[in-house]
Motif scaffolding. Structure first.
Motif, PDB file in Angstrom:
ATOM      1  N   GLY A  93       0.790  -1.222   0.000  1.00 23.75           N
ATOM      2  CA  GLY A  93       0.000   0.000   0.000  1.00 23.75           C
ATOM      3  C   GLY A  93       0.821   1.271   0.000  1.00 23.75           C
ATOM      4  N   GLN A  94       2.131   1.158  -0.183  1.00 19.06           N
ATOM      5  CA  GLN A  94       3.006   2.329  -0.128  1.00 19.06           C
ATOM      6  C   GLN A  94       2.976   3.090  -1.444  1.00 19.06           C
ATOM      7  OE1 GLN A  94       7.077   1.233   0.555  1.00 19.06           O
ATOM      8  NE2 GLN A  94       7.872   3.300   0.190  1.00 19.06           N
ATOM      9  N   GLU A  95       3.106   4.423  -1.342  1.00 18.13           N
ATOM     10  CA  GLU A  95       3.278   5.257  -2.525  1.00 18.13           C
ATOM     11  C   GLU A  95       4.751   5.218  -2.929  1.00 18.13           C
ATOM     12  OE1 GLU A  95       1.364   7.086  -4.448  1.00 18.13           O
ATOM     13  OE2 GLU A  95      -0.576   6.964  -3.428  1.00 18.13           O
ATOM     14  N   VAL A  96       5.011   4.853  -4.174  1.00 23.59           N
ATOM     15  CA  VAL A  96       6.387   4.775  -4.661  1.00 23.59           C
ATOM     16  C   VAL A  96       6.552   5.712  -5.843  1.00 23.59           C
ATOM     17  CG1 VAL A  96       6.693   2.401  -3.878  1.00 23.59           C
ATOM     18  CG2 VAL A  96       5.836   2.830  -6.187  1.00 23.59           C
ATOM     19  N   GLN A  97       7.793   6.133  -6.054  1.00 26.81           N
ATOM     20  CA  GLN A  97       8.134   6.990  -7.172  1.00 26.81           C
ATOM     21  C   GLN A  97       8.853   6.172  -8.238  1.00 26.81           C
ATOM     22  OE1 GLN A  97       7.047  10.161  -7.280  1.00 26.81           O
ATOM     23  NE2 GLN A  97       6.106   9.762  -5.272  1.00 26.81           N
ATOM     24  N   SER A 190       5.287   5.824 -11.189  1.00 27.96           N
ATOM     25  CA  SER A 190       4.904   6.288  -9.856  1.00 27.96           C
ATOM     26  C   SER A 190       3.476   5.863  -9.566  1.00 27.96           C
ATOM     27  CB  SER A 190       5.029   7.812  -9.769  1.00 27.96           C
ATOM     28  OG  SER A 190       6.362   8.231  -9.991  1.00 27.96           O
ATOM     29  N   GLY A 191       3.224   5.497  -8.321  1.00 31.69           N
ATOM     30  CA  GLY A 191       1.878   5.080  -7.952  1.00 31.69           C
ATOM     31  C   GLY A 191       1.875   4.379  -6.614  1.00 31.69           C
ATOM     32  N   LYS A 192       0.800   3.650  -6.380  1.00 32.73           N
ATOM     33  CA  LYS A 192       0.634   2.936  -5.120  1.00 32.73           C
ATOM     34  C   LYS A 192       0.831   1.444  -5.366  1.00 32.73           C
ATOM     35  CE  LYS A 192      -2.337   4.301  -2.116  1.00 32.73           C
ATOM     36  NZ  LYS A 192      -3.587   4.636  -1.398  1.00 32.73           N
TER      37      LYS A 192
END
Length: 426
Positions: A93-97, A190-192
């Motif tokens: 569930g983490q936001e990543v770049q 980038s996203g979740k």
């Protein structure tokens, strides 16, 4: 002389007959009067109804459709080579770049292969250097005609072979460098990140399913929805003219407004099975209220009608003759008036034909009305009174004529006596 006998008189008998005849005449007169007397008409009390005036104002033309939140990108991260997964660098569930570390594959076998390729490159470079030195000596001898021409040509070919071997070694090294890069798996967009698909310690292979992780772009996002071909022409006219059509998205129960955006793409083909075309609207979604694959209600504002005739939607009825309203006459009677409908926002409906501004129509208490019935108007509610124009303009959207008809059918039942009256009036 003897006395004569007495003769009886008949006068009393005649009197009784006369009295009987008079009584019979009187009885006949009473019966005749009773049979031919008109019954008094019952006094019918006027029906108490709520009325409202026909007003003018702006009315938005909108399309209400069902849509689906469609992310700009949904990427399944797959390994591009085989090996043991040694580490996972993301949290579910983490936001990543883009470019952020996600997982690590054991790189040792690829490092060994790279060193072997580097050793082979060194060997081939040495052979190339020796071949070039021999070619330089052969070139001098060839100028003096001291060696055979064939020997000189063979040496030239040998140099070319060694040069090709060096290039092949360099390509092998580049491949192993790339493999080492693939051992470190990073986010392509980038996203979740979704839930973890594989744990450290598992052996993964190239393009193995279900992959390492799934990344979904949350913001910005888009919403896909379809419109019928009958409504497409107006949308194309507006978009071709350069208009940015606003789109509002509501929750599936229409209880909450989720986001506002603009229409930015129309599909290039019509779905022949349904007669619809797919449209896509873009949303910033900074608050991430639009969730991927969520069903939403979409309201597309196509245009706004100015100075339109507006009546409360509750006044419009549907029957055998079509759409009609109960028009209030100056003598406080009602008459059935057929009307042609335009767009509606649920609260008000546009009348394109059949009424004029200033007319009064019945909005409540229609269940016992028929053509010519006497009524007693009561004060209209504030929501359906003279504020109709401002209510229509303040609405963020409206449905088409078909949507208004559905809303009326759901909220107002058709009176039993109205269709017959409407048919007689028409």
């Amino acid at each position: 002389m003897s006395e004569a006998p007495a003769i009886p008189t008949k006068r009393p008998r005649r009197g009784r007959i006369l009295i009987l005849l008079v009584a019979l005449v009187l009885i006949a007169l009473v019966v005749f009067h009773l049979l031919h007397a008109r019954a008094p008409k019952p006094v019918v009390a006027p029906q108490v109804v709520t009325v409202a005036r026909v007003t003018t104002g702006p009315m938005p033309e909108t399309l209400n459709e069902l849509g689906t939140v469609t992310p700009v990108a949904t990427v399944t991260v797959l390994p591009q080579l085989s090996g043991y997964l040694t580490a996972v660098g993301y949290r579910e569930g983490q936001e990543v770049q883009k470019g952020q570390f996600l997982a690590q594959i054991d790189p040792r076998q690829y490092e060994i292969s790279k060193r072997q390729a580097e050793a082979q490159l060194a060997k081939d470079n040495a052979a190339l250097a020796q071949a070039r030195a021999d070619l330089a000596r052969y070139s001098q001898l060839n100028e003096r005609k001291s060696i055979a021409q064939q020997t000189y040509a063979d040496q030239q070919f040998l140099v070319q072979q060694d040069e090709a071997a060096v290039k092949a070694d360099e390509a092998s090294i580049a491949q192993y460098v790339l493999d080492l890069t693939y051992c470190r798996i990073t986010a392509p967009v980038s996203g979740k990140v979704g839930l973890r698909l594989v744990d450290p310690g598992n052996y993964v292979t190239a393009s193995s399913q279900p992959g390492i992780a799934v990344i979904t772009t949350m913001k910005p996002t888009t919403v896909e929805f379809t419109v019928p071909q009958t409504a497409l022409d107006k949308v194309l006219q507006r978009t071709t003219a350069g208009a940015q059509l606003p789109v509002t998205v509501f929750s599936s129960d229409n209880a909450h407004q989720l986001a506002t955006g603009t229409l930015y793409a129309i599909n290039n083909q019509m779905a022949t099975a349904t007669g619809t075309v797919t449209l896509r609207a873009a949303f910033a979604n900074d608050d991430e209220r639009l969730f991927p694959n969520e069903f939403v209600n979409v309201r597309l504002l196509v245009d706004t009608l100015q100075n339109a005739l507006l009546v409360p939607t509750s006044a419009v009825q549907s029957g055998a003759p079509g759409d009609y309203v109960f028009l209030v006459n100056p003598d406080n009677t009602v008459s059935v008036r057929k009307v042609a409908l335009g767009p509606s926002d649920g609260q008000h409906t546009v009348i394109t034909a059949g009424l004029a501004a200033g007319n009064t129509v019945v909005t409540d208490g229609l269940d016992r009305l028929s053509d010519g019935v006497k009524i007693k108007p009561s004060a209209a509610r504030a929501a359906t009174g003279a504020t109709g124009a401002s209510g229509a303009s303040g609405s963020s959207g409206a449905s088409g004529a078909a949507g208004a008809a559905d809303a009326r059918a759901a909220s107002h039942s058709r009176p039993a006596s109205a269709p017959a009256s409407a048919s007689a009036a028409s």
